[in-house]
Design a protein around this motif. Structure first.
Motif, PDB file in Angstrom:
ATOM      1  N   GLY A   1       1.046   7.654  19.057  1.00 20.77           N
ATOM      2  CA  GLY A   1       1.106   5.606  20.231  1.00 20.77           C
ATOM      3  C   GLY A   1      -0.006   4.193  19.554  1.00 20.77           C
ATOM      4  N   LEU A   2      -0.317   5.091  18.300  1.00 24.43           N
ATOM      5  CA  LEU A   2      -1.069   4.003  18.100  1.00 24.43           C
ATOM      6  C   LEU A   2      -0.165   2.937  17.193  1.00 24.43           C
ATOM      7  N   VAL A   3      -0.413   1.941  16.697  1.00 21.74           N
ATOM      8  CA  VAL A   3       0.197   0.698  15.823  1.00 21.74           C
ATOM      9  C   VAL A   3      -0.367   0.330  14.785  1.00 21.74           C
ATOM     10  N   GLN A   4       0.813   0.954  13.383  1.00 19.26           N
ATOM     11  CA  GLN A   4      -0.231  -0.113  11.924  1.00 19.26           C
ATOM     12  C   GLN A   4       0.194  -2.046  12.230  1.00 19.26           C
ATOM     13  N   ALA A   5      -1.040  -2.568  12.300  1.00 16.48           N
ATOM     14  CA  ALA A   5      -0.436  -4.019  12.454  1.00 16.48           C
ATOM     15  C   ALA A   5      -0.297  -4.597  11.362  1.00 16.48           C
ATOM     16  N   GLY A   6      -0.634  -3.889  10.109  1.00 19.76           N
ATOM     17  CA  GLY A   6      -0.322  -4.502   9.210  1.00 19.76           C
ATOM     18  C   GLY A   6      -0.703  -3.764   7.834  1.00 19.76           C
ATOM     19  N   ALA A   7      -0.604  -4.406   6.423  1.00 21.16           N
ATOM     20  CA  ALA A   7      -1.143  -2.972   5.253  1.00 21.16           C
ATOM     21  C   ALA A   7      -1.562  -4.539   4.340  1.00 21.16           C
ATOM     22  N   LEU A   8      -2.811  -3.751   4.147  1.00 16.46           N
ATOM     23  CA  LEU A   8      -3.663  -4.548   2.443  1.00 16.46           C
ATOM     24  C   LEU A   8      -2.794  -4.978   1.119  1.00 16.46           C
ATOM     25  N   GLU A   9      -1.938  -4.002   1.018  1.00 16.12           N
ATOM     26  CA  GLU A   9      -0.780  -4.052  -0.138  1.00 16.12           C
ATOM     27  C   GLU A   9      -0.093  -5.308   0.770  1.00 16.12           C
ATOM     28  N   ASP A  10       0.778  -5.985  -0.837  1.00 18.96           N
ATOM     29  CA  ASP A  10       1.479  -6.526  -1.011  1.00 18.96           C
ATOM     30  C   ASP A  10       3.284  -6.378   0.068  1.00 18.96           C
ATOM     31  N   ARG A  11       3.350  -5.597  -0.709  1.00 16.32           N
ATOM     32  CA  ARG A  11       4.499  -4.526  -0.400  1.00 16.32           C
ATOM     33  C   ARG A  11       3.761  -3.057  -1.028  1.00 16.32           C
ATOM     34  N   PRO A  12       4.274  -1.545  -0.429  1.00  9.28           N
ATOM     35  CA  PRO A  12       3.694  -0.370  -0.442  1.00  9.28           C
ATOM     36  C   PRO A  12       4.237  -0.692  -2.192  1.00  9.28           C
ATOM     37  N   GLY A  13       2.504  -0.552  -2.846  1.00 11.72           N
ATOM     38  CA  GLY A  13       2.979  -0.133  -4.352  1.00 11.72           C
ATOM     39  C   GLY A  13       2.252  -1.830  -4.867  1.00 11.72           C
ATOM     40  N   ILE A  14       2.438  -2.769  -4.209  1.00 14.97           N
ATOM     41  CA  ILE A  14       1.960  -3.774  -5.052  1.00 14.97           C
ATOM     42  C   ILE A  14       0.408  -3.860  -4.577  1.00 14.97           C
ATOM     43  N   PRO A  15      -0.004  -4.059  -5.528  1.00 12.37           N
ATOM     44  CA  PRO A  15      -1.651  -4.788  -4.857  1.00 12.37           C
ATOM     45  C   PRO A  15      -1.791  -5.587  -4.402  1.00 12.37           C
ATOM     46  N   ALA A  16      -3.229  -6.128  -2.857  1.00  7.11           N
ATOM     47  CA  ALA A  16      -2.930  -7.271  -2.316  1.00  7.11           C
ATOM     48  C   ALA A  16      -3.176  -8.425  -3.324  1.00  7.11           C
ATOM     49  N   SER A  17      -2.475  -9.206  -2.758  1.00  6.57           N
ATOM     50  CA  SER A  17      -3.220 -10.785  -3.466  1.00  6.57           C
ATOM     51  C   SER A  17      -4.204 -11.182  -2.628  1.00  6.57           C
ATOM     52  N   PRO A  18      -4.954 -12.337  -3.374  1.00  2.00           N
ATOM     53  CA  PRO A  18      -5.892 -12.841  -2.571  1.00  2.00           C
ATOM     54  C   PRO A  18      -5.487 -13.539  -1.390  1.00  2.00           C
ATOM     55  N   GLN A  19      -4.117 -14.406  -1.295  1.00  4.35           N
ATOM     56  CA  GLN A  19      -3.985 -14.859   0.112  1.00  4.35           C
ATOM     57  C   GLN A  19      -3.281 -13.984   1.322  1.00  4.35           C
ATOM     58  N   HIS A  20      -3.008 -12.805   0.720  1.00  3.60           N
ATOM     59  CA  HIS A  20      -2.266 -11.794   1.427  1.00  3.60           C
ATOM     60  C   HIS A  20      -3.907 -10.828   2.196  1.00  3.60           C
ATOM     61  N   VAL A  21      -4.979 -10.951   0.962  1.00  3.85           N
ATOM     62  CA  VAL A  21      -5.989 -10.269   2.010  1.00  3.85           C
ATOM     63  C   VAL A  21      -6.625 -10.844   3.200  1.00  3.85           C
ATOM     64  N   ALA A  22      -6.793 -12.452   2.117  1.00  9.03           N
ATOM     65  CA  ALA A  22      -7.098 -13.719   3.732  1.00  9.03           C
ATOM     66  C   ALA A  22      -6.449 -13.786   4.856  1.00  9.03           C
TER      67      ALA A  22
END
Ligand SMILES: [Zn+2]
Length: 303
Positions: free
Chosen positions: A214-235
């Motif tokens: 019953g917990l929720v993943q509200a977002g992920a740091l990776e842009d999409r699975p396996g794709i590193p986070a861009s600075p915009q996405h991190v922000a």
């Protein structure tokens, strides 16, 4: 070409092992440690199980090594996860030259069979862009609620290669599920006070587990699975954590823990390293121990 040379070498090596030294146990190889632990639960002392990867690894990126082929060369049964998490095993199987475990052989089990898959992409996924979950989320093994399905698939495979032991496998599985069930009651109670809480994942490795409790993943740091986070996405994620007062950023031991810590700190949350697999962090040497670790550390962090 290297694979062919290696296969030849392994065939020569295996000639020296032969039937004389063969143990009476059923030799099982699994792609990931969770499946090793679950196969041991079902197989008991009738099996000898080896995993091709270790818990601290990113399974998506496992490198095929000669040692893998050597293990597979002698296997009666290969247990794989499926859903594109461990397709690299095909290369290792090719090099192992073992007819027992080629795709379609009785000694090959894919435990994703009958799993209700989450995060199935609605649009076509372009693998060349690096998305590593083209068939949906493959990280279902540490959801204890799915262990009955996984162990059923394992049982079916074991009974196929050793039908004379079916009753023992069924007994072992039942014992394990009874124990898991009582732990499940405890885990549900432990997480009950934080039900509905939102977390951020780094890689969406924990979606099945979170959904179960019953917990929720509200977002992920990776842009999409396996794709590193861009600075915009991190922000954006930092904004999201602040806006929703999210307390925890989950991070896998193999991911960029520093980045997760930086994001968490900037947003007023904390980064929590979780056991993404059996053996991923200290004290998680069995399936139940790994889930227990995750339940306890999450409950604590979300308080
Ligand atoms: Zn993944």
């Amino acid at each position: 070409m290297a694979v062919r040379v290696l296969a030849l070498l392994l065939a020569l090596l295996a000639g020296g092992v032969g039937a004389a030294g063969a143990a009476s146990k059923i030799r099982v190889v699994t792609t990931i440690p969770d499946l090793k632990s679950l196969t041991e639960a079902v197989g008991g002392d009738l099996v000898e199980v080896d995993s091709l990867t270790r818990g601290v690894q990113n399974f998506h990126e496992a490198e095929v090594r000669p040692s893998m082929m050597l293990k597979l060369r002698r296997a009666d049964l290969l247990v794989e996860n499926g859903l594109d998490l461990d397709t690299w095993v095909d290369v290792a199987v090719q090099g192992a030259n073992n007819a027992n475990i080629i795709r379609g052989a009785p000694g090959r089990i894919e435990v994703s069979r009958n799993i209700p898959v989450l995060d199935v992409p609605t649009a076509r996924v372009d693998r060349s862009m690096g998305d590593v979950h083209p068939l949906g989320n493959p990280h279902f093994s540490l959801d204890p609620g799915l262990a009955p399905i996984i162990t059923q698939n394992i049982l079916d495979g074991l009974a196929r290669v050793a039908p004379q032991h079916r009753a023992a496998f069924e007994r072992n599985r039942q014992e394990f599920l009874t124990r898991l069930d009582s732990e499940m009651g405890r885990w549900t109670k432990t997480l009950e006070p934080v039900r509905g809480a939102k977390v951020i994942g780094y890689h969406p490795v924990f979606v099945y587990f979170l959904t179960r409790f019953g917990l929720v993943q509200a977002g992920a740091l990776e842009d999409r699975p396996g794709i590193p986070a861009s600075p915009q996405h991190v922000a954006q994620i930092i904004q999201l954590i602040k806006a929703d007062r999210i307390k925890v950023v989950l991070v896998e031991p193999w991911n960029d823990v520093k980045l997760a810590e930086r994001v968490a700190q900037e947003a007023g949350a904390r980064a929590l390293v979780i056991a993404t697999s059996v053996g991923a962090v200290k004290g998680t040497d069995s399936y139940i121990a790994a889930i227990d670790y995750n339940v306890r550390s999450l409950a604590e962090a979300l308080k």
